[in-house]
Design an enzyme around this catalytic site. Structure first.
Site, PDB file in Angstrom:
ATOM      1  N   GLU A 120      10.902   9.764   2.478  1.00 18.57           N
ATOM      2  CA  GLU A 120       9.707   9.258   1.796  1.00 18.57           C
ATOM      3  C   GLU A 120       9.534   9.998   0.478  1.00 18.57           C
ATOM      4  O   GLU A 120       9.765  11.208   0.402  1.00 18.57           O
ATOM      5  CB  GLU A 120       8.449   9.499   2.647  1.00 18.57           C
ATOM      6  CG  GLU A 120       8.329   8.624   3.876  1.00 18.57           C
ATOM      7  CD  GLU A 120       7.678   7.260   3.590  1.00 18.57           C
ATOM      8  OE1 GLU A 120       7.347   6.985   2.404  1.00 18.57           O
ATOM      9  OE2 GLU A 120       7.523   6.489   4.555  1.00 18.57           O
ATOM     10  N   ASP A 179       8.959  -1.074  -0.948  1.00 19.24           N
ATOM     11  CA  ASP A 179       9.374   0.280  -1.357  1.00 19.24           C
ATOM     12  C   ASP A 179      10.877   0.507  -1.152  1.00 19.24           C
ATOM     13  O   ASP A 179      11.450  -0.098  -0.256  1.00 19.24           O
ATOM     14  CB  ASP A 179       8.553   1.346  -0.584  1.00 19.24           C
ATOM     15  CG  ASP A 179       8.729   1.255   0.934  1.00 19.24           C
ATOM     16  OD1 ASP A 179       8.688   0.138   1.483  1.00 19.24           O
ATOM     17  OD2 ASP A 179       8.939   2.303   1.559  1.00 19.24           O
ATOM     18  N   HIS A 185      13.713   0.530   1.846  1.00 19.16           N
ATOM     19  CA  HIS A 185      12.957  -0.136   2.914  1.00 19.16           C
ATOM     20  C   HIS A 185      12.880  -1.638   2.630  1.00 19.16           C
ATOM     21  O   HIS A 185      12.897  -2.462   3.536  1.00 19.16           O
ATOM     22  CB  HIS A 185      11.547   0.485   2.984  1.00 19.16           C
ATOM     23  CG  HIS A 185      10.880   0.340   4.313  1.00 19.16           C
ATOM     24  ND1 HIS A 185       9.596   0.773   4.555  1.00 19.16           N
ATOM     25  CD2 HIS A 185      11.307  -0.210   5.474  1.00 19.16           C
ATOM     26  CE1 HIS A 185       9.270   0.505   5.812  1.00 19.16           C
ATOM     27  NE2 HIS A 185      10.289  -0.099   6.386  1.00 19.16           N
TER      28      HIS A 185
HETATM   29 ZN   LIG Z   1       8.738   2.337   3.617  1.00 15.38          ZN
END
Ligand SMILES: [Zn+2]
Length: 278
Positions: free
Chosen positions: A106, A187, A177
């Site tokens: 992330e 994203d 993603h």
């Molecule tokens: Zn994501």
């Protein structure tokens, strides 16, 4: 240098901030021969701290192996031999549920922004300075939208982590993603240079190598909405003028550590991540 030891990131470089903040939100250990894919995300959150807290909260039922802050801080939340919960319903090249075979990274970033009369805002109402806005069309959309820029430090740290993971695990691909859950996810989106990293680290096509400064003048074009131009090849150097707007044509005179010395009407250094070669 970053390496993996006992399924955790470590580094002897004291300038790198690596911490471990365990999330209870995870599955079992990976099967033999896995993980073999890396999935990149943006948090869509307001800060590194808020995202870490959310992914530690059992109510989120979500986690990632690693989160990267805007200054390049690394927080690992799940060891790399354990399944984190970052992908959700997903499929890549015929294999479903990527949590079972991928590492999730992330990146602290607001993601898609909202345009208002006086500028760009996150969905929770924070104004984002124009210099941090990237106007780009998502590969699954047909119109240009505004996205928060990733920091140069984040991009460099992602590359270092991917290299360390490739050394330790049989990683054969890196995806967004949005690649594995198209329609549902946007994203990391078009502001992140995923294809460049893929070309460099998985296909060994390094755009840097194609620069032949001595024999040919090389030209590039600014791809960021606004690109800072600096006195030297790092973010620690002062800017030499107003940022260069998207579409500015540059003469490239030197290349160093991911930075390009360029000439417009002025001369200075810009991050290579935001320049496409012509
Ligand atoms: Zn994501």
């Amino acid at each position: 240098m970053i390496a993996v030891k006992n399924h955790r990131l470590v580094s002897s470089d004291k300038s790198l901030q690596i911490s471990f903040d365990a999330s209870p939100n995870h599955g079992t250990t990976f099967s033999e021969g896995l993980p073999d894919v890396i999935v990149l995300h943006y948090t869509g959150g307001s800060s590194l701290e808020s995202s870490v807290n959310w992914l530690k909260n059992p109510a989120s039922k979500a986690s990632a192996h690693v989160i990267i802050g805007k200054n390049g801080e690394i927080v690992q939340m799940v060891p790399f031999n354990i399944k984190a919960w970052h992908a959700g319903i997903s499929e890549w090249q015929g294999r479903k549920n990527l949590n079972n075979f991928s590492i999730g990274i992330e990146i602290d970033n607001s993601g898609l922004l909202e345009k208002r009369v006086d500028g760009y805002y996150t969905y929770w109402g924070k104004r984002i300075d124009n210099s941090q806005v990237v106007l780009a069309t998502h590969k699954h959309k047909n119109q240009e939208q505004a996205w928060e820029a990733f920091t140069e430090k984040q991009i460099v740290i992602v590359e270092k982590i991917v290299m360390a993971l490739k050394e330790r695990y049989p990683i054969k691909d890196i995806v967004g993603h949005d690649d594995i859950a198209p329609g549902r996810k946007t994203d990391p989106g078009p502001a992140f240079p995923l294809q460049k990293i893929k070309n460099k680290l998985f296909y060994y096509r390094n755009e840097d190598v194609q620069l032949d400064i001595n024999n040919n003048p090389n030209y590039g074009i600014v791809t960021a909405d606004y690109l800072n131009i600096r006195t030297g090849p790092s973010v620690n150097n002062q800017t030499v003028s107003e940022p260069l707007p998207k579409g500015t044509k540059l003469k490239i005179v030197e290349e160093k550590n991911g930075w390009l010395k360029v000439k417009v009407d002025i001369q200075g250094w810009v991050s290579q991540h935001w320049v496409d070669l012509l």
